[in-house]
Design a protein around this motif. Structure first.
Motif, PDB file in Angstrom:
ATOM      1  N   ASP A   1      38.404  13.568  43.735  1.00  0.00           N
ATOM      2  CA  ASP A   1      37.256  12.928  43.084  1.00  0.00           C
ATOM      3  C   ASP A   1      36.837  11.639  43.802  1.00  0.00           C
ATOM      4  N   ILE A   2      37.650  11.223  44.783  1.00  0.00           N
ATOM      5  CA  ILE A   2      37.419   9.926  45.425  1.00  0.00           C
ATOM      6  C   ILE A   2      37.012  10.114  46.884  1.00  0.00           C
ATOM      7  N   THR A   3      35.874   9.533  47.237  1.00  0.00           N
ATOM      8  CA  THR A   3      35.435   9.501  48.633  1.00  0.00           C
ATOM      9  C   THR A   3      35.497   8.057  49.107  1.00  0.00           C
ATOM     10  N   LYS A   4      35.116   7.812  50.332  1.00  0.00           N
ATOM     11  CA  LYS A   4      35.152   6.433  50.838  1.00  0.00           C
ATOM     12  C   LYS A   4      34.104   5.555  50.143  1.00  0.00           C
ATOM     13  N   ASP A   5      33.120   6.202  49.495  1.00  0.00           N
ATOM     14  CA  ASP A   5      32.042   5.434  48.873  1.00  0.00           C
ATOM     15  C   ASP A   5      32.097   5.399  47.344  1.00  0.00           C
TER      16      ASP A   5
ATOM     17  N   PHE B   1      31.153   5.894  40.435  1.00  0.00           N
ATOM     18  CA  PHE B   1      31.420   4.458  40.485  1.00  0.00           C
ATOM     19  C   PHE B   1      31.713   4.086  41.935  1.00  0.00           C
ATOM     20  N   PRO B   2      31.070   3.039  42.445  1.00  0.00           N
ATOM     21  CA  PRO B   2      31.262   2.663  43.854  1.00  0.00           C
ATOM     22  C   PRO B   2      32.677   2.166  44.137  1.00  0.00           C
TER      23      PRO B   2
ATOM     24  N   ILE C   1      33.822   6.962  43.327  1.00  0.00           N
ATOM     25  CA  ILE C   1      34.744   7.688  42.467  1.00  0.00           C
ATOM     26  C   ILE C   1      33.892   8.550  41.542  1.00  0.00           C
ATOM     27  N   HIS C   2      34.141   9.856  41.557  1.00  0.00           N
ATOM     28  CA  HIS C   2      33.393  10.765  40.691  1.00  0.00           C
ATOM     29  C   HIS C   2      34.173  10.915  39.382  1.00  0.00           C
ATOM     30  N   ILE C   3      33.658  10.332  38.321  1.00  0.00           N
ATOM     31  CA  ILE C   3      34.320  10.368  37.013  1.00  0.00           C
ATOM     32  C   ILE C   3      33.653  11.465  36.190  1.00  0.00           C
ATOM     33  N   HIS C   4      34.339  12.594  36.058  1.00  0.00           N
ATOM     34  CA  HIS C   4      33.693  13.747  35.425  1.00  0.00           C
ATOM     35  C   HIS C   4      34.637  14.556  34.539  1.00  0.00           C
ATOM     36  N   ALA C   5      35.862  14.058  34.335  1.00  0.00           N
ATOM     37  CA  ALA C   5      36.839  14.826  33.558  1.00  0.00           C
ATOM     38  C   ALA C   5      37.695  13.877  32.722  1.00  0.00           C
TER      39      ALA C   5
END
Length: 334
Positions: free
Chosen positions: A223-227, A263-264, A229-233
């Motif tokens: 869920d985490i990239t360098k740019d 979230f950045p 955080i994908h909060i979806h669960a």
């Protein structure tokens, strides 16, 4: 009274069965009776069967109900009901015959218990859950013919309960409190790194993102990239089995996945996650989840909540839930 069960037998006769006061009665007849005849035959069977003189009390019904619930509900649910039973059901009430309890008795008893215990609405509803467990079981097993709770309206009693104090101004942790808790967390982490690879990092990430407790538990490295955080669960729990469930939607999405939110990744978040990765590699922790135990399993929300209580208390404060941290984070972004 519930109807009699009729079972055909191979010899062209019929067995009539019926539960009555917790005991099954049966009689075999050489013909198929109608409902009225079947009830008459069973009642005759009951009348001529030696009666067990054991008194069926409120407490004995509750104990039997809890034994049954243990097979169907979570241990926590049964434990809570037992605790509330001891708190709200007096000894004299416990020892009364279940058949002697009617609506008027319950009405008076409930008003008396509210006046003496002064419960808040949640406490009253817990008391009502105890009554439901007792009288629903009693009705199902035909210890009683009519459930006295049928006339029981919660609204008649809720207004008598102690109002819940609203302390909106105290929900958010202050920057001073958060810094004190961070210091406590880092002190503990420095003393025992191997045991500080889950909940302390969850707390620290919460202060940087305002993520919910269940969202922290369900966060995966994917869920985490360098740019971002994908909060979806979020992590949910089956109240019947205690099983932890990965739900691919957030609380706001109410069961329907809608993509979550992003979230950045700030410099502080990047440093924290890199530190966690380094520590996990050191101790051989491999998992899809960001916050994982040595066996790779994810952290339960309950364990995280316990940790928050511990460090809050150790820091000299009383507020101890993750929502207070979310409120703190939100206050910084107003």
């Amino acid at each position: 009274m519930k109807p009699v069960k009729v079972e055909p037998l191979n010899n062209h006769s019929y067995r009539l069965r019926k539960m009555y006061k917790g005991k099954q009665y049966s009689v075999v007849v050489p013909y198929l009776p109608d409902d009225k005849q079947a009830m008459k035959l069973i009642l005759e069977c009951i009348d001529t069967t030696p009666v067990n003189n054991k008194t069926i009390t409120v407490k004995s019904v509750f104990d039997d109900a809890m034994a049954e619930k243990t097979k169907l509900r979570s241990v926590n649910t049964v434990s809570r009901l037992k605790t509330d039973f001891k708190r709200y059901i007096s000894e004299s009430f416990q020892n009364k015959k279940i058949q002697d309890i009617d609506y008027l008795y319950l009405k008076k008893y409930t008003i008396d218990i509210i006046n003496s215990e002064k419960p808040k609405v949640k406490g009253f509803l817990n008391y009502k859950s105890v009554l439901n467990s007792i009288f629903n079981y009693a009705l199902e097993h035909e210890y009683i013919v009519v459930n006295p709770l049928n006339k029981f309206n919660n609204k008649d009693y809720i207004h008598l309960c102690t109002p819940t104090e609203k302390k909106a101004e105290n929900k958010a942790m202050t920057p001073t409190q958060i810094e004190a808790m961070k210091k406590t967390a880092y002190d503990r982490m420095s003393k025992n790194e191997a045991c500080s690879l889950t909940t302390p990092y969850m707390f620290l990430l919460s202060t940087l993102t305002g993520m919910r407790a269940g969202e922290l538990c369900a966060l995966k490295w994917s869920d985490i990239t360098k740019d971002n955080i994908h909060i979806h669960a979020q992590q949910l729990q089956n109240h019947n089995t205690g099983e932890l469930i990965y739900a691919n939607w957030t609380k706001n999405e109410k069961g329907i996945p809608q993509g979550g939110r992003y979230f950045p990744v700030t410099n502080d978040i990047k440093k924290l996650l890199n530190k966690l990765k380094k520590a996990q590699k050191k101790y051989g922790i491999v998992s899809d989840y960001v916050f994982a135990y040595k066996d790779g399993s994810w952290v339960s929300e309950n364990n995280y909540v316990v940790y928050l209580r511990e460090i809050t208390k150790a820091s000299g404060y009383t507020i101890c839930n993750n929502h207070a941290i979310r409120m703190y984070f939100n206050s910084l972004n107003i």
